[in-house]
Design an enzyme around this catalytic site. Structure first.
Site, PDB file in Angstrom:
ATOM      1  N   CYS A 134       9.939 -39.061 -36.234  1.00  0.00           N
ATOM      2  CA  CYS A 134       8.822 -40.124 -35.730  1.00  0.00           C
ATOM      3  C   CYS A 134       9.097 -40.545 -34.572  1.00  0.00           C
ATOM      4  CB  CYS A 134       8.701 -40.962 -36.967  1.00  0.00           C
ATOM      5  SG  CYS A 134       8.927 -40.292 -38.680  1.00  0.00           S
ATOM      6  N   ARG A 194       6.060 -36.427 -31.569  1.00  0.00           N
ATOM      7  CA  ARG A 194       7.084 -36.256 -32.362  1.00  0.00           C
ATOM      8  C   ARG A 194       6.682 -36.417 -33.827  1.00  0.00           C
ATOM      9  NH1 ARG A 194      11.981 -38.165 -29.922  1.00  0.00           N
ATOM     10  NH2 ARG A 194      12.641 -38.937 -31.966  1.00  0.00           N
ATOM     11  N   TRP A 231       5.931 -38.464 -38.789  1.00  0.00           N
ATOM     12  CA  TRP A 231       5.772 -37.192 -39.436  1.00  0.00           C
ATOM     13  C   TRP A 231       6.364 -37.205 -40.837  1.00  0.00           C
ATOM     14  CZ3 TRP A 231       9.939 -33.303 -40.461  1.00  0.00           C
ATOM     15  CH2 TRP A 231       9.076 -32.075 -40.695  1.00  0.00           C
ATOM     16  N   ASN A 252      12.923 -44.066 -37.942  1.00  0.00           N
ATOM     17  CA  ASN A 252      12.860 -42.867 -37.808  1.00  0.00           C
ATOM     18  C   ASN A 252      14.142 -42.198 -38.541  1.00  0.00           C
ATOM     19  OD1 ASN A 252      12.445 -40.021 -36.956  1.00  0.00           O
ATOM     20  ND2 ASN A 252      13.344 -40.591 -34.781  1.00  0.00           N
ATOM     21  N   GLY A 253      13.900 -41.364 -39.434  1.00  0.00           N
ATOM     22  CA  GLY A 253      15.214 -40.715 -39.816  1.00  0.00           C
ATOM     23  C   GLY A 253      15.094 -40.631 -41.454  1.00  0.00           C
ATOM     24  N   GLU A 260       9.488 -14.378 -31.129  1.00  0.00           N
ATOM     25  CA  GLU A 260       9.175 -15.655 -30.374  1.00  0.00           C
ATOM     26  C   GLU A 260       7.467 -15.606 -30.147  1.00  0.00           C
ATOM     27  OE1 GLU A 260      10.344 -18.272 -29.912  1.00  0.00           O
ATOM     28  OE2 GLU A 260       8.852 -19.308 -28.149  1.00  0.00           O
ATOM     29  N   LYS A 304       4.960 -18.051 -31.832  1.00  0.00           N
ATOM     30  CA  LYS A 304       3.983 -18.985 -30.998  1.00  0.00           C
ATOM     31  C   LYS A 304       2.516 -18.893 -31.441  1.00  0.00           C
ATOM     32  CE  LYS A 304       6.161 -21.079 -29.247  1.00  0.00           C
ATOM     33  NZ  LYS A 304       7.518 -21.045 -29.238  1.00  0.00           N
ATOM     34  N   GLU A 356       2.467 -20.754 -35.169  1.00  0.00           N
ATOM     35  CA  GLU A 356       2.343 -22.344 -35.012  1.00  0.00           C
ATOM     36  C   GLU A 356       1.261 -22.847 -34.597  1.00  0.00           C
ATOM     37  OE1 GLU A 356       6.802 -23.607 -33.256  1.00  0.00           O
ATOM     38  OE2 GLU A 356       5.561 -22.309 -31.834  1.00  0.00           O
ATOM     39  N   HIS A 387       9.797   0.832 -42.158  1.00  0.00           N
ATOM     40  CA  HIS A 387      10.591   0.393 -43.310  1.00  0.00           C
ATOM     41  C   HIS A 387       9.798  -0.659 -44.109  1.00  0.00           C
ATOM     42  CE1 HIS A 387      13.802   3.172 -42.345  1.00  0.00           C
ATOM     43  NE2 HIS A 387      13.806   2.444 -41.205  1.00  0.00           N
ATOM     44  N   LYS A 390       8.027 -31.869 -33.110  1.00  0.00           N
ATOM     45  CA  LYS A 390       8.740 -31.009 -31.732  1.00  0.00           C
ATOM     46  C   LYS A 390       9.974 -31.024 -32.241  1.00  0.00           C
ATOM     47  CE  LYS A 390       9.114 -29.881 -27.445  1.00  0.00           C
ATOM     48  NZ  LYS A 390       8.695 -28.613 -27.523  1.00  0.00           N
TER      49      LYS A 390
END
Ligand code: G6P
Length: 613
Positions: free
Chosen positions: A2, A27, A75, A101-102, A486, A490, A493, A509, A608
């Protein structure tokens, strides 16, 4: 994670808080809130589900006056994103207000104990438990806010950055942290507290980074640090090394686009002073200082999450090939909870853009406790991982705001390339001519990235052809396999299209069963190792009606002829191909997401940096 902002000064707090929240929105952005107070006035709290813009609408029709305030963008971890669970949270007597935050790990036990004492809770959050705990400690012994926070925190297990205000102590804000960052900006007759420096930079460059188990007592003209044992701690004021332009969009529609386009500069910055092709050297200070130890290791273990884990996979190819040291790449979250074999003197390297990812941090800590020598490859200067590691290298990419990581990825791969070259050179596993050849190739990367960025219109056109897909497969071999992972990450996301990355040869396979005319295949084929095999892979896809989008080198013909679309990019040495081949994939996912109307910089459910486990 957050975002927290707080202000105590002589001006109206709200504009500082709202602007700060917008800077920190990357965040977390599922709800936001503020608490404000004017000297001796009441505590006013405003909270709203949704982005900061929703909170702003509420404030436009409210009395948001006050020269002291705390604010939060959330968040969600404990409890759904809604108005009630949004911060700030209040004590039962409504005298105290807190942003956090946490995660408070022992919140369930604390909640039960507080309920037995008569406390009632409105929300589902661990944060509300914390403010009730502070209230309980305060009222029981009639303590000051400072003492109440100090004593309450000794009863808490978990990670937190908090700022608290008390309607009965209108002059002060109290802030504290454990494993979650807080920075305090020192202005003239004002202080701004925030989760990172972005809300502060505009007003002052003088900052104090709070460290674990420290309490900050902030009035409008004074800042004091004390320990939980109530001992005064001397202030260490630092100068921020950050420019305002770097945290603004600078004419681009989105931070992600800006950050993709910054890569010629950020990659150059990450090499600056670290390689010199004409003089023939590669030197990361962090590695050089410990070269005798690192040169003799048999194994290096990499830890990371998300995009940083993908960079680590590329690091594995580079270090094994050039320096002939065995490398293992671990998801930090998995490493931590199994029983990894770490011997005294092993090298464990954490890769992290933010330097705050909880799993990476905890895994590195456990490796350090087991006797490993720890190294951090981090973007955010002064972050927790940077401080925890025994040595390390910053990637110098500047603030990355877009939730989907782009310039941090190329910065990380760049540092890993230099690390591999330097280690190989010192170990003698690379010949002098080859070493010099690779230095030249690396120095040319920023210019070649620039050339790829000029293909933007073509890539946007291809994006238009893919935007309605519901699935996509990304394939690559060798060093381009992590690039395929990656590229797929992207896409999912930011555009919410389901995508998977695979080593091209593994297609047979399983994934081949999925291929039909509705399944686009993005093939990363810029490396020459196993090139013939990749051509066969394309044929296999085309034979089953799949649509192929190929990333190939300039002048390539075999794949270009059969692919539906090809993006030809400048060639480099195979060793560095990921630094170039990832760029079109970043642009492709960006354009697809924009065309689908997605929120590119703040995709749903993501943050993030994930500062909870
Ligand atoms: C989150 C972000 C990713 C990032 C990952 C690791 O999931 O959304 O973009 O790659 O965390 O973050 P770090 O800061 O440790 O690199």
């Amino acid at each position: 994670m957050c975002g927290i902002v707080a202000y105590n000064g002589t001006k109206e707090a709200l504009p500082f808080l709202i602007k700060g929240l917008k800077r920190l929105e990357y965040r977390g952005y599922d709800s936001a809130g503020v608490a404000l107070q004017n000297k001796n006035g009441p505590l006013k709290v405003f909270k709203k589900q949704g982005k900061v813009a929703e909170l702003e609408k509420l404030l436009a029709i409210s009395d948001g006056k006050g020269t002291k305030g705390i604010a939060h963008t959330r968040w969600a971890t404990h409890g759904k994103p809604n108005d009630v669970n949004a911060h700030p949270h209040a004590s039962g007597n409504h005298n105290l207000s807190l942003v956090h935050n946490g995660i408070i790990e022992n919140y369930a036990a604390l909640k039960l104990a507080l309920q037995k004492l008569g406390h009632q809770f409105e929300s589902d959050t661990d944060t509300e438990v914390l403010i009730h705990l502070i209230e309980e400690v305060q009222t029981k012994d009639n303590l000051s806010l400072i003492d109440a926070v100090r004593i309450a925190l000794t009863k808490v297990i978990g990670a937190y950055a908090i700022v608290v205000m008390d309607v009965n102590e209108p002059d002060i804000l109290v802030a504290a942290r454990k494993s979650s960052p807080l920075v305090i900006g020192i202005g003239t007759n004002e202080f701004i507290v925030a989760s990172d420096a972005t809300p502060i930079i505009e007003y002052t460059k003088k900052v104090v980074y709070l460290t674990d188990d420290q309490l900050a007592v902030i009035t409008k003209d004074d800042l004091q640090l004390i320990s939980y044992e109530n001992k005064e701690i001397p202030l260490s004021v630092q100068e921020l090394d950050m420019e305002l332009e770097r945290i603004e969009k600078g004419g681009f529609d989105h931070f992600m686009k800006k950050e993709i386009h910054e890569q010629p500069v950020t990659v150059r910055d990450s090499m600056s002073g670290r390689i010199n092709a004409s003089e023939g050297w590669a030197r990361l200070g962090g590695l050089e200082d410990h070269i005798n130890r690192i040169i003799n290791v048999n194994r290096i273990t990499f830890l990371g999450c998300g995009t940083s884990w993908h960079s680590a996979l590329i690091g594995e190819y580079l270090i094994e090939e050039l320096a002939r040291v065995s490398v293992e790449v671990e998801y930090a979250s998995e490493f931590r909870y199994r029983k990894p074999v770490i011997a005294e003197g092993d090298i464990v390297m954490a890769i992290s853009q933010s330097g705050e990812t909880a799993d990476t941090m905890a895994a590195l800590k456990s490796a350090k406790e087991a006797g490993a020598f720890t190294y951090g490859i981090v973007n955010v200067v002064g972050s927790s991982i940077a401080r925890l590691a025994d040595a390390g290298s910053y990637i110098h990419a500047g603030p990355e705001i877009g939730v989907a990581s782009t310039k941090a990825f190329t910065g990380q791969v760049c540092i890993l390339s230099i690390f591999a070259l330097q280690l190989a050179h010192r170990k003698g596993t690379i010949s002098e001519p080859r070493f010099r050849e690779l230095l030249v190739a690396l120095e040319q990367i920023p210019r070649k990235i620039q050339q790829i960025l000029e293909l933007d219109d073509k890539i946007r056109f291809i994006a238009g052809e893919l935007k309605d897909a519901t699935n996509a497969l990304y394939l690559g071999r060798g060093k381009n396999f992590p690039v395929a992972l990656e590229g797929a990450l992207k896409l999912k996301e930011i555009s919410y299209i389901h995508a998977e990355g695979y080593p091209a040869a593994e297609m047979k396979h399983g994934p081949i069963a999925l291929i039909d005319e509705n399944m686009p295949i993005v093939l990363v084929a810029t490396n020459k190792d196993a090139y013939e095999k990749i051509v066969s892979n394309v044929q296999e896809v085309k034979a089953r009606g799949g649509k192929v989008i190929a990333i190939v080198n300039e002048g390539e013909t075999a794949i270009t002829e059969i692919a539906d679309f090809s993006i030809q990019i400048p060639e480099t040495d195979d060793i560095f191909s990921p630094l170039l081949s990832v760029i079109p994939l970043q642009l492709l996912s960006y354009h697809i997401a924009v065309m689908r109307g997605c929120d590119v910089d703040q995709p749903r459910n993501l943050a993030k940096s994930v500062t909870v486990e």
